[in-house]
Design an enzyme around this catalytic site. Structure first.
Site, PDB file in Angstrom:
ATOM      1  N   ASP A 158      -5.684   0.319   5.359  1.00  0.00           N
ATOM      2  CA  ASP A 158      -4.369   1.139   5.501  1.00  0.00           C
ATOM      3  C   ASP A 158      -4.153   1.861   4.110  1.00  0.00           C
ATOM      4  OD1 ASP A 158      -2.099   2.126   6.520  1.00  0.00           O
ATOM      5  OD2 ASP A 158      -0.957   0.347   6.637  1.00  0.00           O
ATOM      6  N   GLU A 173       9.022   4.301   3.313  1.00  0.00           N
ATOM      7  CA  GLU A 173       9.450   2.975   3.208  1.00  0.00           C
ATOM      8  C   GLU A 173       8.863   2.609   1.443  1.00  0.00           C
ATOM      9  OE1 GLU A 173      11.059   1.035   4.796  1.00  0.00           O
ATOM     10  OE2 GLU A 173      10.426   1.292   7.189  1.00  0.00           O
ATOM     11  N   LYS A 204       0.751  -1.134   0.173  1.00  0.00           N
ATOM     12  CA  LYS A 204      -0.206  -0.011  -0.132  1.00  0.00           C
ATOM     13  C   LYS A 204       0.933   1.349  -0.204  1.00  0.00           C
ATOM     14  CE  LYS A 204       0.692   1.342   4.358  1.00  0.00           C
ATOM     15  NZ  LYS A 204       1.136   2.517   4.706  1.00  0.00           N
TER      16      LYS A 204
END
Length: 352
Positions: free
Chosen positions: A261, A298, A208
């Site tokens: 998320d 990330e 995601k």
């Protein structure tokens, strides 16, 4: 050994006091004394004297140490909350002091590579699934720990720190890990779900971040909610196909750690990945953006790894592939968007 009794008597360990680590330490400290690990002595001193970590307020129930052995002896349950780039090194630092009785839950959304000495992503270009490690796989490979779990979900640190309502998923093959995580973290404002598909939950949290960068780019270009709806729905399809290829289940992508998320991160100016996309669309270079970010986004490393994985997988992932070209090959964001708008998705839902 009765872990319930030992947990009551002992500290809960948190390794890493970035924004997410500090937020989780405070949630844990509502029920138990917490010992956090910070590498730098000045951060340890700040926590122990002024109950804050680099400006982030910490509960009076939190103390700090920079001694891995002391932490492992003082805590039976450890939460690893460090960025993926340094995750393997930190786990190796703790490994000599970990035993099978330790219960470990990590909250890191990223991937590591399992390459031969001297190899890097730049030199190998193509990687197989066996060369990709999720964070739980790193823990299992580097330590004697057995009972390993993952904390994932729409957990934006700023909102958690403010005590806003939120939920998370603890994923593990071991029901005991899920129950312990729920017992330690659950409160009136923080719901904790369980999931036995740890790989699927980890992969969902990783993938995601890619879509979140793209969502930030859409916002930076000033495009509307229709375009975002398109991106999130196509992004979810891409996550499902990639997740499946990497060993996760569709259920996990459809759950809180996946679509939950995804929606939170794709709509949040607090998300580091969203911020990277937004600033890229405003004309900044990737190097300039990374140079002044306090914490790692990330998704950037994830795009690199997944692009290399796609070279060996019989899969197309158009959002990831085009985002790679934007980040690392100077493709203009507007051109990438045009490509995606024209991409021949003939079927709306092709995974049910």
């Amino acid at each position: 050994m009765d872990s319930k009794n030992s947990t009551k008597a002992k500290y809960i360990g948190v390794i890493g006091v970035g924004s997410f680590g500090a937020a989780i330490a405070n949630i844990l400290a509502a029920k138990n004394p917490v010992m956090v690990y910070a590498r730098k002595q000045e951060v340890v001193d700040e926590i122990n004297t002024s109950h804050s970590a680099q400006g982030k307020a910490l509960s009076v129930n939190v103390i700090a140490s920079n001694d891995p052995e002391h932490l492992c002896k003082s805590c039976d349950v450890l939460f690893f909350m460090v960025p993926s780039a340094g995750f393997q090194d930190v786990v190796r630092t703790f490994s000599p002091f970990l035993f099978p009785y330790h219960l470990i839950i990590h909250g890191t959304k990223g991937l590591c590579l399992n390459l031969k000495a001297g190899e890097t992503l730049q030199t190998v270009k193509k990687i197989k699934r066996s060369q990709i490690l999720t964070m739980s796989e790193v823990i299992l490979q580097e330590t004697v720990a057995v009972r390993v779990g993952c904390l994932a979900g729409p957990n934006l640190s700023k909102e958690l720190a403010q005590g806003q309502p939120a939920a998370t998923v603890i994923a593990s093959k071991y029901n005991e890990v899920i129950l312990e995580g729920q017992n330690l973290l659950r409160s009136e404002k923080f719901q904790v779900y369980g999931n036995s598909d740890i790989i699927g939950v980890e992969i969902s949290g990783v993938l995601k971040n890619i879509i979140a960068i793209a969502s930030g780019a859409l916002a930076g270009l000033g495009l509307g909610e229709n375009a975002k709806g398109l991106l999130i729905s196509r992004g979810m399809v891409e996550m499902i196909h990639l997740g499946n290829a990497l060993g996760g289940s569709i259920k996990s992508v459809m759950g809180l750690a996946g679509i939950g998320d995804l929606v939170a991160t794709c709509n949040s100016v607090h998300s580091r990945n969203f911020t990277v996309g937004f600033r890229l669309a405003k004309g900044e270079t990737l190097d300039a953006i990374l140079a002044d970010m306090d914490e790692v986004a990330e998704g950037i490393n994830t795009v690199r790894i997944i692009k290399a994985f796609l070279e060996t997988a019989d899969l197309r992932a158009p959002i990831t592939e085009n985002l790679y070209r934007v980040l690392f090959e100077d493709l203009e964001i507007e051109d990438a968007l045009q490509f995606l708008m024209k991409y021949p998705f003939n079927v709306d839902v092709d995974f049910v």
